[in-house]
Design an enzyme around this catalytic site. Sequence first.
Site, PDB file in Angstrom:
ATOM      1  N   GLU A  40     -26.792   6.326  -5.172  1.00  0.00           N
ATOM      2  CA  GLU A  40     -27.499   7.843  -5.298  1.00  0.00           C
ATOM      3  C   GLU A  40     -28.054   7.486  -6.760  1.00  0.00           C
ATOM      4  O   GLU A  40     -27.905   6.919  -7.456  1.00  0.00           O
ATOM      5  CB  GLU A  40     -26.214   8.405  -5.653  1.00  0.00           C
ATOM      6  CG  GLU A  40     -26.385   9.782  -5.970  1.00  0.00           C
ATOM      7  CD  GLU A  40     -25.318  11.034  -6.335  1.00  0.00           C
ATOM      8  OE1 GLU A  40     -24.974  11.110  -5.238  1.00  0.00           O
ATOM      9  OE2 GLU A  40     -24.545  11.571  -7.654  1.00  0.00           O
ATOM     10  N   TYR A  41     -29.507   8.549  -7.233  1.00  0.00           N
ATOM     11  CA  TYR A  41     -29.837   8.565  -7.964  1.00  0.00           C
ATOM     12  C   TYR A  41     -30.012  10.037  -8.282  1.00  0.00           C
ATOM     13  O   TYR A  41     -30.030  10.910  -7.808  1.00  0.00           O
ATOM     14  CB  TYR A  41     -31.408   8.149  -7.677  1.00  0.00           C
ATOM     15  CG  TYR A  41     -31.477   6.502  -7.749  1.00  0.00           C
ATOM     16  CD1 TYR A  41     -30.998   5.735  -8.849  1.00  0.00           C
ATOM     17  CD2 TYR A  41     -31.304   5.895  -5.783  1.00  0.00           C
ATOM     18  CE1 TYR A  41     -30.938   3.687  -8.418  1.00  0.00           C
ATOM     19  CE2 TYR A  41     -31.070   4.962  -6.559  1.00  0.00           C
ATOM     20  CZ  TYR A  41     -30.932   3.437  -7.079  1.00  0.00           C
ATOM     21  OH  TYR A  41     -30.967   2.275  -6.636  1.00  0.00           O
ATOM     22  N   PRO A  44     -35.495  12.006 -12.781  1.00  0.00           N
ATOM     23  CA  PRO A  44     -35.429  12.339 -14.751  1.00  0.00           C
ATOM     24  C   PRO A  44     -36.486  13.315 -14.882  1.00  0.00           C
ATOM     25  O   PRO A  44     -36.741  13.949 -13.601  1.00  0.00           O
ATOM     26  CB  PRO A  44     -35.661  10.759 -14.781  1.00  0.00           C
ATOM     27  CG  PRO A  44     -35.554  10.770 -14.042  1.00  0.00           C
ATOM     28  CD  PRO A  44     -35.734  10.913 -12.351  1.00  0.00           C
ATOM     29  N   LYS A  45     -35.950  13.601 -16.455  1.00  0.00           N
ATOM     30  CA  LYS A  45     -36.720  14.899 -16.628  1.00  0.00           C
ATOM     31  C   LYS A  45     -37.792  14.916 -17.294  1.00  0.00           C
ATOM     32  O   LYS A  45     -39.246  15.466 -17.084  1.00  0.00           O
ATOM     33  CB  LYS A  45     -35.928  16.238 -17.322  1.00  0.00           C
ATOM     34  CG  LYS A  45     -34.799  16.587 -17.593  1.00  0.00           C
ATOM     35  CD  LYS A  45     -33.732  17.291 -18.669  1.00  0.00           C
ATOM     36  CE  LYS A  45     -32.498  17.560 -17.873  1.00  0.00           C
ATOM     37  NZ  LYS A  45     -31.458  18.256 -18.972  1.00  0.00           N
ATOM     38  N   THR A  72     -29.970  13.055  -5.834  1.00  0.00           N
ATOM     39  CA  THR A  72     -30.169  14.471  -5.829  1.00  0.00           C
ATOM     40  C   THR A  72     -30.817  16.160  -5.739  1.00  0.00           C
ATOM     41  O   THR A  72     -31.879  15.182  -6.346  1.00  0.00           O
ATOM     42  CB  THR A  72     -28.651  14.451  -7.625  1.00  0.00           C
ATOM     43  OG1 THR A  72     -29.798  14.523  -8.223  1.00  0.00           O
ATOM     44  CG2 THR A  72     -27.838  13.438  -7.921  1.00  0.00           C
ATOM     45  N   TRP A  73     -30.250  17.251  -5.652  1.00  0.00           N
ATOM     46  CA  TRP A  73     -30.725  17.982  -5.890  1.00  0.00           C
ATOM     47  C   TRP A  73     -30.435  19.075  -7.044  1.00  0.00           C
ATOM     48  O   TRP A  73     -29.777  19.364  -7.245  1.00  0.00           O
ATOM     49  CB  TRP A  73     -30.713  18.684  -4.831  1.00  0.00           C
ATOM     50  CG  TRP A  73     -31.529  20.025  -4.401  1.00  0.00           C
ATOM     51  CD1 TRP A  73     -30.944  21.321  -4.489  1.00  0.00           C
ATOM     52  CD2 TRP A  73     -33.092  20.076  -3.618  1.00  0.00           C
ATOM     53  NE1 TRP A  73     -32.242  22.155  -4.804  1.00  0.00           N
ATOM     54  CE2 TRP A  73     -33.475  21.711  -3.296  1.00  0.00           C
ATOM     55  CE3 TRP A  73     -33.920  18.793  -2.795  1.00  0.00           C
ATOM     56  CZ2 TRP A  73     -34.558  21.843  -2.892  1.00  0.00           C
ATOM     57  CZ3 TRP A  73     -35.167  19.546  -2.922  1.00  0.00           C
ATOM     58  CH2 TRP A  73     -35.290  20.567  -2.428  1.00  0.00           C
ATOM     59  N   GLY A 132     -23.158  22.899  -4.181  1.00  0.00           N
ATOM     60  CA  GLY A 132     -23.818  22.716  -5.699  1.00  0.00           C
ATOM     61  C   GLY A 132     -22.845  22.913  -6.339  1.00  0.00           C
ATOM     62  O   GLY A 132     -22.147  23.385  -6.431  1.00  0.00           O
ATOM     63  N   ASP A 133     -23.619  23.244  -7.738  1.00  0.00           N
ATOM     64  CA  ASP A 133     -22.974  23.576  -9.057  1.00  0.00           C
ATOM     65  C   ASP A 133     -22.754  25.177  -9.360  1.00  0.00           C
ATOM     66  O   ASP A 133     -23.674  26.259  -8.742  1.00  0.00           O
ATOM     67  CB  ASP A 133     -24.330  23.692 -10.580  1.00  0.00           C
ATOM     68  CG  ASP A 133     -24.530  22.354 -10.879  1.00  0.00           C
ATOM     69  OD1 ASP A 133     -23.849  21.468  -9.709  1.00  0.00           O
ATOM     70  OD2 ASP A 133     -25.662  22.011 -11.072  1.00  0.00           O
TER      71      ASP A 133
END
Length: 636
Positions: A40-41, A44-45, A72-73, A132-133
Amino acid sequence: GEKSGLRLVMSHILKKIKERRKKAWNNIHDKSKPLYYSFEYFPPKTEAGLDNLLSRISRMTRRLDPLFVDVTWGSSGSTAARTLAVASHAQRFAGTHVMLHLTCAGMSNTQLEQALMQAKAGGIRNVLVLRGDPPRRKCSWKRGDVSGGCCDRAIDLVRFIKDRYRDYFCIAVAGHPEGHPSSTSPEEEVKHLKEKMDAGADFIITQFFYDTNTFLNFVKSCRKEGISSPILPGIMPIQSYPSFIRMTNYCNISVPKKVMQRLEPVKDNDEAIKDIGVEIAVEMCQKILSESSVDEQIDGIHFYTLNLERSVTQILLRMGLIDIIRESEHDASLSDVVPADRPLPWRPSTLEVRSKESIRPINWANRPASYVMRTETWDEFPNGRWGDAASPAFGELSEVSHFYHFSIPHEDRLAILGRKPRKLEDIYETFAKYIDGTVNYIPWCETPLQPESFLIQSQLVQLNQRGFLTINSQPSVNGLSSSNPTFGWGGAGGYVYQKAYVECFVNPKNAEKLLEMVDKNSSMNLYGINKFGKEIKSGFSEGGTSALTWGVFPNREIVQPTIFDPQTFCVWAEEAFSLWTNMWLDLYEPFSDSYNLIEEIRDTFFLVAIIDNEFISKDEAIWNAMIPLTNITESV
């Protein structure tokens, strides 16, 4: 034939898992090793971080050979563009299957539909569906919470996808061995998971954990509930003590006392923590795999990489899933590992349109992404034989195709290629440093030296130091086992062969020396060309396509996956000369000494390819003939 638009169609991961299981049933399998594993990756920002991650994914998939990677999303689609960019890169250039995360939280019907349409347009056929979060200012979801989007929970998103796309997408969902915060008990969580599977989900990836007994009990509960789908345990290698404490507290993950007892004494030593983290992960994987029953069928591992490479590589090494190529000259490094089982000498694409591709020219061996990009509009790909190299697909080159994912920052290129090279020897030394491993790349080689070239490393260093600037090479091989850790490919039970080959930039005088050398050796061929199209050649008849690598296997025709073709070489040469400009010349002020030096090399040197057709003799004639030519240093 006419070229159509790019058809990016990737296989379902569930299908690939079943293929691995079927293969294992027909062979003796060590139960302490997984049949497959995945990475999993997260996106980056920053742009620089994105560039570095794209290179890392390509490197890790090539060396470590995961079954798939997932990306990831962000909450409410906050990382949608970067997530899709990472996923698209991985599937087009890294030769791996890709799974896209998709979350419900804060996503409207229109946003979900748009995300799924973009995924489908990009050929992505695998989705990990998550709620999700939790909302801001909340640590976790509570019972009764809804996502705030058009789909309240993950099960609703599963139904949403199945209703609109039927079986186009393979759908994974999350499992929580210790229970989900919004569930009243682990038992309720398993019942809800069964509902998600009944709604159309295909397999399960679990939240990370450190108590293997908790996971094994979770699997037993799932099987008892009637869930028969694959369950992949999520393993997160410990990278630092503070991050470990923070993440386990945030996600409410229990940590066995014996794990803490190993970490506490070295909590201020990051390197020791990483090493212990690797040990713990290996022990967890081996216990899970060996103690799960036949009915429970746990045969794969999912690694949460945190975008890091070292720990996962060390785990796979210690589990015997990848091989170390050399240990004699120096300590084994991450560049010295290769997958234990390669279907071809080069990494095949996972795009369905390229599924039958079995042969490529050697010239792009160190720039595979460029080759994939330049041929992605082809309707058919060479299978068995190379065929007509004069394809219209080798048309005008865009600058993007020259160095698409090789966007090395200006300062990094200066540090590697030289801040103020003033003489030829400065350039020669840069090439030699690439060969001896001091630097990891040069413009023509996006990755460190291939393991098979370690056998001729000393000869290559000497050649480069004296102005024979090699960018591609391989030693000869005569009937080695297809299971050989360095040269093997194609599966067990076969034998592999290859001709010695070298490709190098040389000045005109050295080009003439090489031409004379080949004229005196009847087993050799030479083809050379300069930036302006002037050709030199010896030993090539009309056509002149030559198999460089081939294999003989039971119940199969002879496979010849790597060839040299003079027409294709000319196309590659155009790209190769352009890299002097695009990746090196533009580092310096116009008309400075360094600028003039690179420009003169680009405009006067030849790119020369030499093949030695004598592969039976153990005596490497090509290197024995070339080394004496280096006794006299020539100037431009």
